[in-house]
Write a protein that holds these residues in place. Structure first.
Motif, PDB file in Angstrom:
ATOM      1  N   ALA A 147       0.846  -1.198   0.000  1.00 47.44           N
ATOM      2  CA  ALA A 147       0.000   0.000   0.000  1.00 47.44           C
ATOM      3  C   ALA A 147       0.880   1.246   0.000  1.00 47.44           C
ATOM      4  CB  ALA A 147      -0.927  -0.006   1.208  1.00 47.44           C
ATOM      5  N   GLY A 148       0.545   2.181  -0.880  1.00 45.60           N
ATOM      6  CA  GLY A 148       1.290   3.431  -0.986  1.00 45.60           C
ATOM      7  C   GLY A 148       1.668   3.713  -2.422  1.00 45.60           C
ATOM      8  N   VAL A 149       2.590   4.637  -2.594  1.00 47.73           N
ATOM      9  CA  VAL A 149       2.978   5.085  -3.932  1.00 47.73           C
ATOM     10  C   VAL A 149       4.129   4.231  -4.469  1.00 47.73           C
ATOM     11  CG1 VAL A 149       3.879   7.007  -5.304  1.00 47.73           C
ATOM     12  CG2 VAL A 149       2.203   7.437  -3.501  1.00 47.73           C
ATOM     13  N   THR A 150       3.889   3.610  -5.615  1.00 45.71           N
ATOM     14  CA  THR A 150       4.912   2.852  -6.330  1.00 45.71           C
ATOM     15  C   THR A 150       5.338   3.671  -7.536  1.00 45.71           C
ATOM     16  OG1 THR A 150       4.025   0.710  -5.627  1.00 45.71           O
ATOM     17  CG2 THR A 150       5.374   0.727  -7.626  1.00 45.71           C
ATOM     18  N   GLN A 151       6.658   3.798  -7.701  1.00 45.34           N
ATOM     19  CA  GLN A 151       7.198   4.549  -8.839  1.00 45.34           C
ATOM     20  C   GLN A 151       7.609   3.573  -9.939  1.00 45.34           C
ATOM     21  OE1 GLN A 151       9.515   8.079  -8.037  1.00 45.34           O
ATOM     22  NE2 GLN A 151      11.126   7.340  -9.410  1.00 45.34           N
ATOM     23  N   VAL A 152       7.227   3.883 -11.168  1.00 45.48           N
ATOM     24  CA  VAL A 152       7.536   3.078 -12.348  1.00 45.48           C
ATOM     25  C   VAL A 152       8.267   3.975 -13.337  1.00 45.48           C
ATOM     26  CG1 VAL A 152       6.582   1.762 -14.279  1.00 45.48           C
ATOM     27  CG2 VAL A 152       5.453   1.667 -12.027  1.00 45.48           C
ATOM     28  N   THR A 153       9.484   3.584 -13.719  1.00 51.82           N
ATOM     29  CA  THR A 153      10.256   4.367 -14.690  1.00 51.82           C
ATOM     30  C   THR A 153      10.567   3.481 -15.890  1.00 51.82           C
ATOM     31  OG1 THR A 153      11.184   5.743 -12.942  1.00 51.82           O
ATOM     32  CG2 THR A 153      12.364   5.718 -15.039  1.00 51.82           C
ATOM     33  N   LEU A 154      10.310   4.012 -17.084  1.00 49.61           N
ATOM     34  CA  LEU A 154      10.544   3.289 -18.329  1.00 49.61           C
ATOM     35  C   LEU A 154      11.766   3.855 -19.044  1.00 49.61           C
ATOM     36  CD1 LEU A 154       6.899   3.157 -19.764  1.00 49.61           C
ATOM     37  CD2 LEU A 154       8.035   1.517 -18.255  1.00 49.61           C
ATOM     38  N   SER A 155      12.546   2.959 -19.628  1.00 48.47           N
ATOM     39  CA  SER A 155      13.756   3.378 -20.338  1.00 48.47           C
ATOM     40  C   SER A 155      13.456   4.031 -21.678  1.00 48.47           C
ATOM     41  CB  SER A 155      14.668   2.165 -20.564  1.00 48.47           C
ATOM     42  OG  SER A 155      14.020   1.199 -21.385  1.00 48.47           O
ATOM     43  N   ASP A 156      12.311   3.717 -22.262  1.00 49.42           N
ATOM     44  CA  ASP A 156      11.988   4.178 -23.607  1.00 49.42           C
ATOM     45  C   ASP A 156      10.537   4.646 -23.678  1.00 49.42           C
ATOM     46  OD1 ASP A 156      14.476   3.269 -25.094  1.00 49.42           O
ATOM     47  OD2 ASP A 156      13.831   1.385 -24.161  1.00 49.42           O
ATOM     48  N   ALA A 157      10.200   5.260 -24.788  1.00 47.10           N
ATOM     49  CA  ALA A 157       8.828   5.704 -25.013  1.00 47.10           C
ATOM     50  C   ALA A 157       7.937   4.481 -25.200  1.00 47.10           C
ATOM     51  CB  ALA A 157       8.751   6.589 -26.249  1.00 47.10           C
ATOM     52  N   ALA A 158       6.891   4.392 -24.445  1.00 47.12           N
ATOM     53  CA  ALA A 158       5.899   3.316 -24.552  1.00 47.12           C
ATOM     54  C   ALA A 158       4.704   3.751 -23.721  1.00 47.12           C
ATOM     55  CB  ALA A 158       6.454   1.995 -24.034  1.00 47.12           C
ATOM     56  N   TRP A 159       3.567   3.091 -23.955  1.00 52.32           N
ATOM     57  CA  TRP A 159       2.385   3.356 -23.149  1.00 52.32           C
ATOM     58  C   TRP A 159       2.378   2.385 -21.981  1.00 52.32           C
ATOM     59  CZ3 TRP A 159      -0.600   7.349 -22.761  1.00 52.32           C
ATOM     60  CH2 TRP A 159      -1.737   7.265 -21.977  1.00 52.32           C
ATOM     61  N   ALA A 160       2.066   2.870 -20.782  1.00 49.77           N
ATOM     62  CA  ALA A 160       2.021   2.028 -19.584  1.00 49.77           C
ATOM     63  C   ALA A 160       0.652   2.154 -18.925  1.00 49.77           C
ATOM     64  CB  ALA A 160       3.108   2.452 -18.602  1.00 49.77           C
ATOM     65  N   ASP A 161       0.038   1.009 -18.678  1.00 50.09           N
ATOM     66  CA  ASP A 161      -1.196   0.937 -17.897  1.00 50.09           C
ATOM     67  C   ASP A 161      -0.902   0.068 -16.684  1.00 50.09           C
ATOM     68  OD1 ASP A 161      -3.401   2.165 -19.616  1.00 50.09           O
ATOM     69  OD2 ASP A 161      -2.612   0.663 -21.010  1.00 50.09           O
ATOM     70  N   LEU A 162      -1.471   0.424 -15.549  1.00 54.10           N
ATOM     71  CA  LEU A 162      -1.326  -0.399 -14.360  1.00 54.10           C
ATOM     72  C   LEU A 162      -2.709  -0.897 -13.957  1.00 54.10           C
ATOM     73  CD1 LEU A 162       1.355  -0.116 -11.872  1.00 54.10           C
ATOM     74  CD2 LEU A 162      -0.869  -0.730 -11.000  1.00 54.10           C
ATOM     75  N   VAL A 163      -2.787  -2.180 -13.642  1.00 54.61           N
ATOM     76  CA  VAL A 163      -4.051  -2.822 -13.313  1.00 54.61           C
ATOM     77  C   VAL A 163      -3.945  -3.439 -11.921  1.00 54.61           C
ATOM     78  CG1 VAL A 163      -5.728  -4.582 -14.008  1.00 54.61           C
ATOM     79  CG2 VAL A 163      -4.386  -3.374 -15.760  1.00 54.61           C
ATOM     80  N   GLN A 164      -4.954  -3.169 -11.095  1.00 56.99           N
ATOM     81  CA  GLN A 164      -5.038  -3.811  -9.780  1.00 56.99           C
ATOM     82  C   GLN A 164      -6.507  -4.108  -9.510  1.00 56.99           C
ATOM     83  OE1 GLN A 164      -3.673  -1.708  -6.160  1.00 56.99           O
ATOM     84  NE2 GLN A 164      -2.533  -3.577  -5.684  1.00 56.99           N
ATOM     85  N   ASP A 165      -6.775  -5.282  -8.985  1.00 63.21           N
ATOM     86  CA  ASP A 165      -8.153  -5.728  -8.730  1.00 63.21           C
ATOM     87  C   ASP A 165      -9.010  -5.679  -9.995  1.00 63.21           C
ATOM     88  OD1 ASP A 165      -7.623  -6.191  -6.000  1.00 63.21           O
ATOM     89  OD2 ASP A 165      -8.040  -4.087  -5.519  1.00 63.21           O
ATOM     90  N   GLY A 166      -8.395  -5.958 -11.159  1.00 63.81           N
ATOM     91  CA  GLY A 166      -9.123  -5.982 -12.415  1.00 63.81           C
ATOM     92  C   GLY A 166      -9.515  -4.627 -12.955  1.00 63.81           C
ATOM     93  N   LYS A 167      -8.995  -3.551 -12.346  1.00 63.05           N
ATOM     94  CA  LYS A 167      -9.355  -2.192 -12.763  1.00 63.05           C
ATOM     95  C   LYS A 167      -8.093  -1.387 -13.079  1.00 63.05           C
ATOM     96  CE  LYS A 167     -13.301  -2.253  -9.699  1.00 63.05           C
ATOM     97  NZ  LYS A 167     -13.356  -2.488  -8.298  1.00 63.05           N
ATOM     98  N   PRO A 168      -8.222  -0.447 -14.018  1.00 64.18           N
ATOM     99  CA  PRO A 168      -7.071   0.413 -14.300  1.00 64.18           C
ATOM    100  C   PRO A 168      -6.820   1.367 -13.143  1.00 64.18           C
ATOM    101  CG  PRO A 168      -8.979   1.156 -15.552  1.00 64.18           C
ATOM    102  CD  PRO A 168      -9.380  -0.125 -14.856  1.00 64.18           C
ATOM    103  N   VAL A 169      -5.546   1.629 -12.887  1.00 63.90           N
ATOM    104  CA  VAL A 169      -5.148   2.596 -11.867  1.00 63.90           C
ATOM    105  C   VAL A 169      -4.536   3.786 -12.595  1.00 63.90           C
ATOM    106  CG1 VAL A 169      -3.703   3.026  -9.841  1.00 63.90           C
ATOM    107  CG2 VAL A 169      -4.665   0.731 -10.228  1.00 63.90           C
ATOM    108  N   LYS A 170      -5.136   4.942 -12.436  1.00 66.60           N
ATOM    109  CA  LYS A 170      -4.616   6.158 -13.073  1.00 66.60           C
ATOM    110  C   LYS A 170      -3.355   6.612 -12.334  1.00 66.60           C
ATOM    111  CE  LYS A 170      -7.887   6.962 -16.101  1.00 66.60           C
ATOM    112  NZ  LYS A 170      -7.615   6.830 -17.511  1.00 66.60           N
ATOM    113  N   PRO A 171      -2.357   7.112 -13.064  1.00 62.46           N
ATOM    114  CA  PRO A 171      -1.162   7.622 -12.390  1.00 62.46           C
ATOM    115  C   PRO A 171      -1.501   8.800 -11.477  1.00 62.46           C
ATOM    116  CG  PRO A 171      -0.817   7.471 -14.769  1.00 62.46           C
ATOM    117  CD  PRO A 171      -2.274   7.226 -14.509  1.00 62.46           C
ATOM    118  N   ALA A 172      -0.869   8.828 -10.323  1.00 59.57           N
ATOM    119  CA  ALA A 172      -0.983   9.971  -9.412  1.00 59.57           C
ATOM    120  C   ALA A 172      -0.032  11.075  -9.857  1.00 59.57           C
ATOM    121  CB  ALA A 172      -0.666   9.531  -7.982  1.00 59.57           C
ATOM    122  N   GLY A 173       0.962  10.707 -10.662  1.00 58.57           N
ATOM    123  CA  GLY A 173       1.916  11.673 -11.181  1.00 58.57           C
ATOM    124  C   GLY A 173       2.629  11.101 -12.388  1.00 58.57           C
ATOM    125  N   PHE A 174       3.058  11.995 -13.281  1.00 58.28           N
ATOM    126  CA  PHE A 174       3.741  11.602 -14.500  1.00 58.28           C
ATOM    127  C   PHE A 174       4.791  12.654 -14.832  1.00 58.28           C
ATOM    128  CE2 PHE A 174       4.273  12.558 -18.983  1.00 58.28           C
ATOM    129  CZ  PHE A 174       4.705  11.347 -19.479  1.00 58.28           C
TER     130      PHE A 174
END
Length: 168
Positions: free
Chosen positions: A98-125
């Protein structure tokens, strides 16, 4: 001075004015909204994993995911941006705290995060185009439990991903 000389001088002057503005818009690795130095270090020596792998997120981790065609990626939900069927894509699972997880990508790509079968919108980008080692970083407010990162429309057949869980 003739017209050609004036035009040339004006062109050079305008190029000089525009160059600093362009550099300020990109700004390199220091232009991200939050520090990514630790993520870049993780991305510099990642473990290789196949799309669909699950990683241990008891601490920060850096991986390079071998991607597949989008129609074979096994998305839990449809990506927010429709991927090209032959564009590189993949998934990476982890057990979130529980809390804020940071995800960093090396290259340009689209990232979606799913939890409990639902999309999670980024809190920051935050994203920059001229940082060697990182292209975008996102922060997601997650609950405890399984989570799935979905990558689509990647420019190559692999992508580096750094994951940083919330502090204990």
């Amino acid at each position: 001075m003739n017209r050609a000389s004036i035009a040339a001088a004006l062109s050079f002057a305008l190029l000089g004015v525009g160059a600093p503005a362009f550099a300020a818009e990109t700004g390199g690795c220091g232009a991200f909204k939050w520090p990514v130095e630790a993520d870049i270090a993780l991305l510099a020596k990642p473990d290789w994993v196949d799309s669909g792998a699950t990683v241990d997120l008891s601490g920060p981790v850096g991986v390079r995911v071998k991607l597949v065609d989008a129609d074979k990626a096994g998305f839990a939900i449809a990506p927010e941006r429709k991927p090209a069927l032959s564009a590189p894509a993949g998934t990476l699972g982890f057990e979130a705290r529980a809390g804020v997880t940071q995800v960093t990508l090396s290259d340009a790509a689209w990232a979606d995060l799913v939890q409990d079968g639902k999309p999670v919108k980024p809190a920051g980008f935050s994203g920059v185009k001229d940082c060697d080692g990182a292209h975008k970083t996102l922060r997601f407010e997650l609950g405890a439990g399984p989570a799935l990162l979905q990558i689509s429309n990647a420019p190559a057949t692999s992508i580096g991903i750094a994951l940083t869980p919330p502090a204990k």
